[in-house]
Design an enzyme around this catalytic site. Structure first.
Site, PDB file in Angstrom:
ATOM      1  N   ASP A   8       8.958  13.357  -4.831  1.00 19.60           N
ATOM      2  CA  ASP A   8       9.406  15.059  -4.910  1.00 19.60           C
ATOM      3  C   ASP A   8      10.540  15.223  -4.140  1.00 19.60           C
ATOM      4  O   ASP A   8      10.288  15.214  -2.507  1.00 19.60           O
ATOM      5  CB  ASP A   8       8.383  15.299  -4.936  1.00 19.60           C
ATOM      6  CG  ASP A   8       8.824  17.123  -5.490  1.00 19.60           C
ATOM      7  OD1 ASP A   8       9.458  17.626  -6.523  1.00 19.60           O
ATOM      8  OD2 ASP A   8       7.572  18.110  -4.448  1.00 19.60           O
ATOM      9  N   ASP A  10      10.666  19.960  -4.035  1.00 20.50           N
ATOM     10  CA  ASP A  10      10.602  21.009  -3.430  1.00 20.50           C
ATOM     11  C   ASP A  10       8.908  21.245  -2.751  1.00 20.50           C
ATOM     12  O   ASP A  10       7.942  20.140  -3.656  1.00 20.50           O
ATOM     13  CB  ASP A  10      10.840  21.577  -4.483  1.00 20.50           C
ATOM     14  CG  ASP A  10      12.074  22.243  -4.716  1.00 20.50           C
ATOM     15  OD1 ASP A  10      13.136  22.650  -3.904  1.00 20.50           O
ATOM     16  OD2 ASP A  10      12.506  22.036  -5.795  1.00 20.50           O
ATOM     17  N   HIS A  80      20.172  31.959 -13.180  1.00 22.70           N
ATOM     18  CA  HIS A  80      20.028  30.806 -12.531  1.00 22.70           C
ATOM     19  C   HIS A  80      21.443  29.879 -11.894  1.00 22.70           C
ATOM     20  O   HIS A  80      21.232  29.435 -10.584  1.00 22.70           O
ATOM     21  CB  HIS A  80      19.618  29.919 -13.260  1.00 22.70           C
ATOM     22  CG  HIS A  80      18.781  28.546 -12.895  1.00 22.70           C
ATOM     23  ND1 HIS A  80      19.637  27.450 -12.902  1.00 22.70           N
ATOM     24  CD2 HIS A  80      18.245  28.377 -12.125  1.00 22.70           C
ATOM     25  CE1 HIS A  80      18.512  26.610 -12.188  1.00 22.70           C
ATOM     26  NE2 HIS A  80      17.808  27.245 -11.813  1.00 22.70           N
ATOM     27  N   THR A 120      12.641  14.888  -9.436  1.00 18.26           N
ATOM     28  CA  THR A 120      12.195  16.056  -9.030  1.00 18.26           C
ATOM     29  C   THR A 120      12.501  17.496 -10.484  1.00 18.26           C
ATOM     30  O   THR A 120      12.843  16.639 -11.154  1.00 18.26           O
ATOM     31  CB  THR A 120      12.956  16.674  -7.947  1.00 18.26           C
ATOM     32  OG1 THR A 120      12.960  18.451  -7.621  1.00 18.26           O
ATOM     33  CG2 THR A 120      14.727  16.249  -7.654  1.00 18.26           C
ATOM     34  N   SER A 123      17.625  20.773  -9.804  1.00 23.15           N
ATOM     35  CA  SER A 123      18.753  20.602  -9.665  1.00 23.15           C
ATOM     36  C   SER A 123      19.565  19.280  -8.834  1.00 23.15           C
ATOM     37  O   SER A 123      19.266  20.436  -8.160  1.00 23.15           O
ATOM     38  CB  SER A 123      20.398  21.736  -9.917  1.00 23.15           C
ATOM     39  OG  SER A 123      19.038  23.283 -10.499  1.00 23.15           O
TER      40      SER A 123
HETATM   41  C1  XBP Z   1      10.222  22.184  -7.960  1.00 25.88           C
HETATM   42  C2  XBP Z   1      10.726  23.581  -8.889  1.00 25.88           C
HETATM   43  C3  XBP Z   1      11.603  23.736  -8.920  1.00 25.88           C
HETATM   44  C4  XBP Z   1      12.190  24.945  -8.064  1.00 25.88           C
HETATM   45  C5  XBP Z   1      13.895  25.553  -8.040  1.00 25.88           C
HETATM   46  O1  XBP Z   1      10.190  21.155  -8.001  1.00 25.88           O
HETATM   47  O2  XBP Z   1       9.880  23.922  -9.710  1.00 25.88           O
HETATM   48  O3  XBP Z   1      12.048  25.009 -10.373  1.00 25.88           O
HETATM   49  O4  XBP Z   1      11.545  25.759  -7.675  1.00 25.88           O
HETATM   50  O5  XBP Z   1      14.270  24.631  -8.527  1.00 25.88           O
HETATM   51  P1  XBP Z   1       9.730  19.835  -7.592  1.00 25.88           P
HETATM   52  P2  XBP Z   1      16.040  25.200 -10.037  1.00 25.88           P
HETATM   53  O6  XBP Z   1       8.877  20.389  -6.057  1.00 25.88           O
HETATM   54  O7  XBP Z   1       9.306  18.586  -8.579  1.00 25.88           O
HETATM   55  O8  XBP Z   1      11.287  20.021  -7.162  1.00 25.88           O
HETATM   56  O9  XBP Z   1      15.873  26.560  -9.667  1.00 25.88           O
HETATM   57  O10 XBP Z   1      17.075  24.501  -9.401  1.00 25.88           O
HETATM   58  O11 XBP Z   1      14.901  24.575 -11.047  1.00 25.88           O
HETATM   59 MG    MG Z   2       7.473  20.136  -5.484  1.00 27.89          MG
END
Ligand code: XBP
Ligand code: MG
Length: 234
Positions: A8, A10, A80, A120, A123
């Protein structure tokens, strides 16, 4: 046998959510909107994955009337896009560091022939900038499969992104291990039949995790041999 690690992004590769939060707020301010997401509110909003989906969720809770505006979807899209610009600038400027142990684990896996992949909700451009800023441009080629927000119809906790990644790797879920920081991410991986190890981040440390193989405070003391043992079951 462990054939691939699926990361993953974030919260797992790096504590990115604080930069995401600030980027959302800057975008709102740029558009003259009096919306300010503080940390406590953002923690709640994070239960909905995806930036556009998160803005929509915020509106449904705090300004439900706005959702009936004719141009709301266009506004959410613009907010966004501008938010992504702010976020990538922060990352390029060195505002986000990798979490402990991530670099070493990737190096160990690559040396041992264990493949790397990404699953993930965010983007693709955000991941590219994060990898370039923390691991260098060459690291983009370390990953055999990427699954990003653009690649799916249903974001986590739906398993679709993991299904996409498994298809691209050509591996069954049982030959992989997912590394996730959130309950949503864990559910997505498990839903696709991928075993999971969880390392909670500063925004998910209050969540309860049902069903991961292990929960690690961070990965600083976790080696590839530990992960192999987890997948083997002892
Ligand atoms: C993380 C998210 C994302 C980020 C923001 O998901 O939920 O939405 O917070 O990114 P993961 P965007 O941990 O699965 O990567 O604004 O590009 O959506
Ligand atoms: Mg995450």
């Amino acid at each position: 046998m462990l054939r691939a690690l699926i990361f993953d992004v974030d919260g797992t590769l790096a504590e990115t959510e604080e930069a995401h939060r600030q980027a959302f707020n800057r975008s709102f301010a740029d558009h003259g909107l009096p919306w300010e997401w503080d940390r406590a509110l953002y923690r709640l909003l994070l239960k909905v994955t995806g930036g556009r989906e998160r803005i929509r969720h915020f509106l449904s809770l705090h300004h439900p009337g706005r959702l009936d505006d004719g141009g709301i979807e266009a506004l959410i899209g613009t907010l966004h896009t501008v938010k992504t610009g702010h976020y990538t600038r922060m990352v390029k400027d060195g505002g986000v560091a990798l979490r402990p142990g991530i670099r070493r684990l990737m190096d160990e896996a690559r040396a041992a022939g264990v493949r790397l992949a990404i699953a993930t909700t965010t983007s693709r451009v955000n991941i590219e900038e994060l990898l370039k800023a923390t691991l260098g441009e060459a690291s983009l080629s370390w990953f055999d499969a990427w699954g990003c927000g653009e690649d799916v119809t249903h974001k986590k906790p739906h398993p679709e992104v993991y299904e996409v990644v498994l298809h691209r790797l050509g591996l069954p879920g049982s030959a992989c291990l997912a590394l996730e920081d959130s309950a949503n991410g864990m559910r997505a991986a498990r839903g696709a039949g991928v075993p999971v190890a969880v390392t909670p981040s500063s925004y998910t440390d209050d969540e309860t995790f049902a069903g991961p193989l292990a929960v690690f405070h961070d990965l600083s003391a976790v080696g590839l041999a530990d992960l192999r043992r987890l997948v083997r079951g002892g």
